[in-house]
Scaffold this motif. Structure first.
Motif, PDB file in Angstrom:
ATOM      1  N   ILE A   1       0.883  -1.166   0.000  1.00 42.62           N
ATOM      2  CA  ILE A   1       0.000   0.000   0.000  1.00 42.62           C
ATOM      3  C   ILE A   1       0.917   1.212   0.000  1.00 42.62           C
ATOM      4  O   ILE A   1       1.704   1.396   0.928  1.00 42.62           O
ATOM      5  CB  ILE A   1      -0.904   0.029   1.257  1.00 42.62           C
ATOM      6  CG1 ILE A   1      -1.598  -1.303   1.481  1.00 42.62           C
ATOM      7  CG2 ILE A   1      -1.873   1.199   1.181  1.00 42.62           C
ATOM      8  CD1 ILE A   1      -2.594  -1.694   0.445  1.00 42.62           C
TER       9      ILE A   1
ATOM     10  N   LYS B   1       1.727   5.551  -1.524  1.00 41.14           N
ATOM     11  CA  LYS B   1       1.151   6.822  -1.955  1.00 41.14           C
ATOM     12  C   LYS B   1       1.018   6.810  -3.477  1.00 41.14           C
ATOM     13  O   LYS B   1       1.899   6.307  -4.181  1.00 41.14           O
ATOM     14  CB  LYS B   1       2.034   7.988  -1.508  1.00 41.14           C
ATOM     15  CG  LYS B   1       2.007   8.193   0.001  1.00 41.14           C
ATOM     16  CD  LYS B   1       2.798   9.410   0.402  1.00 41.14           C
ATOM     17  CE  LYS B   1       2.633   9.652   1.893  1.00 41.14           C
ATOM     18  NZ  LYS B   1       3.362  10.844   2.332  1.00 41.14           N
TER      19      LYS B   1
ATOM     20  N   GLU C   1      -6.909   1.302  -6.803  1.00 41.71           N
ATOM     21  CA  GLU C   1      -6.967   2.552  -6.059  1.00 41.71           C
ATOM     22  C   GLU C   1      -7.787   2.270  -4.811  1.00 41.71           C
ATOM     23  O   GLU C   1      -8.915   1.786  -4.896  1.00 41.71           O
ATOM     24  CB  GLU C   1      -7.618   3.642  -6.896  1.00 41.71           C
ATOM     25  CG  GLU C   1      -6.766   4.068  -8.062  1.00 41.71           C
ATOM     26  CD  GLU C   1      -7.406   5.183  -8.881  1.00 41.71           C
ATOM     27  OE1 GLU C   1      -8.413   5.774  -8.442  1.00 41.71           O
ATOM     28  OE2 GLU C   1      -6.891   5.442  -9.972  1.00 41.71           O
TER      29      GLU C   1
ATOM     30  N   SER D   1      -8.432   3.469  -0.359  1.00 45.76           N
ATOM     31  CA  SER D   1      -8.288   4.554   0.609  1.00 45.76           C
ATOM     32  C   SER D   1      -8.188   3.939   1.992  1.00 45.76           C
ATOM     33  O   SER D   1      -8.684   2.841   2.237  1.00 45.76           O
ATOM     34  CB  SER D   1      -9.455   5.534   0.524  1.00 45.76           C
ATOM     35  OG  SER D   1     -10.673   4.879   0.765  1.00 45.76           O
TER      36      SER D   1
ATOM     37  N   TYR E   1      -6.225   4.683   6.264  1.00 43.41           N
ATOM     38  CA  TYR E   1      -5.383   5.505   7.133  1.00 43.41           C
ATOM     39  C   TYR E   1      -4.658   4.597   8.115  1.00 43.41           C
ATOM     40  O   TYR E   1      -5.043   3.466   8.345  1.00 43.41           O
ATOM     41  CB  TYR E   1      -6.197   6.562   7.891  1.00 43.41           C
ATOM     42  CG  TYR E   1      -7.090   5.991   8.958  1.00 43.41           C
ATOM     43  CD1 TYR E   1      -6.646   5.903  10.275  1.00 43.41           C
ATOM     44  CD2 TYR E   1      -8.362   5.538   8.657  1.00 43.41           C
ATOM     45  CE1 TYR E   1      -7.456   5.368  11.256  1.00 43.41           C
ATOM     46  CE2 TYR E   1      -9.178   5.006   9.625  1.00 43.41           C
ATOM     47  CZ  TYR E   1      -8.716   4.925  10.929  1.00 43.41           C
ATOM     48  OH  TYR E   1      -9.516   4.392  11.900  1.00 43.41           O
TER      49      TYR E   1
ATOM     50  N   LYS F   1      -4.761   5.915  -1.591  1.00 39.57           N
ATOM     51  CA  LYS F   1      -3.557   5.092  -1.666  1.00 39.57           C
ATOM     52  C   LYS F   1      -3.658   4.218  -2.907  1.00 39.57           C
ATOM     53  O   LYS F   1      -4.707   4.122  -3.545  1.00 39.57           O
ATOM     54  CB  LYS F   1      -3.414   4.184  -0.431  1.00 39.57           C
ATOM     55  CG  LYS F   1      -3.387   4.909   0.905  1.00 39.57           C
ATOM     56  CD  LYS F   1      -2.090   5.629   1.109  1.00 39.57           C
ATOM     57  CE  LYS F   1      -2.091   6.306   2.482  1.00 39.57           C
ATOM     58  NZ  LYS F   1      -0.831   6.943   2.767  1.00 39.57           N
TER      59      LYS F   1
ATOM     60  N   ARG G   1      -2.843   0.170  -4.064  1.00 41.27           N
ATOM     61  CA  ARG G   1      -2.456  -1.166  -3.603  1.00 41.27           C
ATOM     62  C   ARG G   1      -1.874  -1.923  -4.800  1.00 41.27           C
ATOM     63  O   ARG G   1      -2.526  -2.057  -5.835  1.00 41.27           O
ATOM     64  CB  ARG G   1      -3.644  -1.932  -3.043  1.00 41.27           C
ATOM     65  CG  ARG G   1      -3.250  -3.345  -2.588  1.00 41.27           C
ATOM     66  CD  ARG G   1      -4.365  -4.099  -1.915  1.00 41.27           C
ATOM     67  NE  ARG G   1      -5.519  -4.186  -2.781  1.00 41.27           N
ATOM     68  CZ  ARG G   1      -6.779  -4.160  -2.349  1.00 41.27           C
ATOM     69  NH1 ARG G   1      -7.044  -4.040  -1.069  1.00 41.27           N
ATOM     70  NH2 ARG G   1      -7.773  -4.247  -3.194  1.00 41.27           N
TER      71      ARG G   1
ATOM     72  N   GLY H   1       3.010   7.829   6.543  1.00 36.85           N
ATOM     73  CA  GLY H   1       2.018   7.493   5.528  1.00 36.85           C
ATOM     74  C   GLY H   1       2.605   6.970   4.233  1.00 36.85           C
ATOM     75  O   GLY H   1       1.893   6.831   3.248  1.00 36.85           O
ATOM     76  N   ASP H   2       3.918   6.652   4.221  1.00 36.46           N
ATOM     77  CA  ASP H   2       4.530   6.115   3.007  1.00 36.46           C
ATOM     78  C   ASP H   2       3.961   4.758   2.624  1.00 36.46           C
ATOM     79  O   ASP H   2       3.983   4.378   1.465  1.00 36.46           O
ATOM     80  CB  ASP H   2       6.047   6.006   3.158  1.00 36.46           C
ATOM     81  CG  ASP H   2       6.759   7.322   2.897  1.00 36.46           C
ATOM     82  OD1 ASP H   2       6.115   8.267   2.408  1.00 36.46           O
ATOM     83  OD2 ASP H   2       7.965   7.397   3.168  1.00 36.46           O
ATOM     84  N   GLY H   3       3.448   4.008   3.592  1.00 35.60           N
ATOM     85  CA  GLY H   3       2.779   2.762   3.260  1.00 35.60           C
ATOM     86  C   GLY H   3       3.290   1.552   4.003  1.00 35.60           C
ATOM     87  O   GLY H   3       4.074   1.659   4.942  1.00 35.60           O
TER      88      GLY H   3
END
Length: 112
Positions: free
Chosen positions: A7, A9, A32, A34, A36, A58, A60, A87-89
């Motif tokens: 996951i 950005k 695509e 989303s 958090y 995000k 995937r 939040g880089d994943g």
């Protein structure tokens, strides 16, 4: 075989995809999504009113690889998706019991 899900950005997708292709990854699936995590969303302004947006966009990436490529693929994704920001994943690696090409019936690494 391994099934790798990452996951990341959205703006990092092209860089990751190009690096994976250069490393010999022949196919992948992209969605695509989303969500958090520690990022806990962000605050935005719409028509002068501030509101909290908890679900962030995000991408995937899902890829099945032979065991021999697992470490290389994980490191490529980590390096190219890294922006040194929260939040880089995330990257998840799962064992993959069977892969079969529908058209030919090939199985295992041959199906990848």
């Amino acid at each position: 075989m391994k099934y790798i899900t990452a996951i990341i950005k959205p703006f990092k997708f092209t860089e990751v995809k190009d690096a994976l292709s250069a490393a010999g990854v022949s196919g992948l699936t992209v969605s695509e999504v989303s969500g958090y995590g520690r990022q806990k969303g962000q605050t935005e302004i719409y028509r002068g009113a501030e509101y909290a947006k908890s679900m962030l966009p995000k991408v995937r990436i899902e890829v099945a690889v032979p065991d021999s490529l697992e470490d290389k693929v994980v490191e490529i994704i980590r390096q190219h998706a890294n922006n040194d920001e929260i939040g880089d994943g995330k990257i998840f690696v799962f064992p993959l019991e069977l892969a079969m090409r529908i058209r030919t019936g090939e199985q295992g690494d041959d199906a990848l």
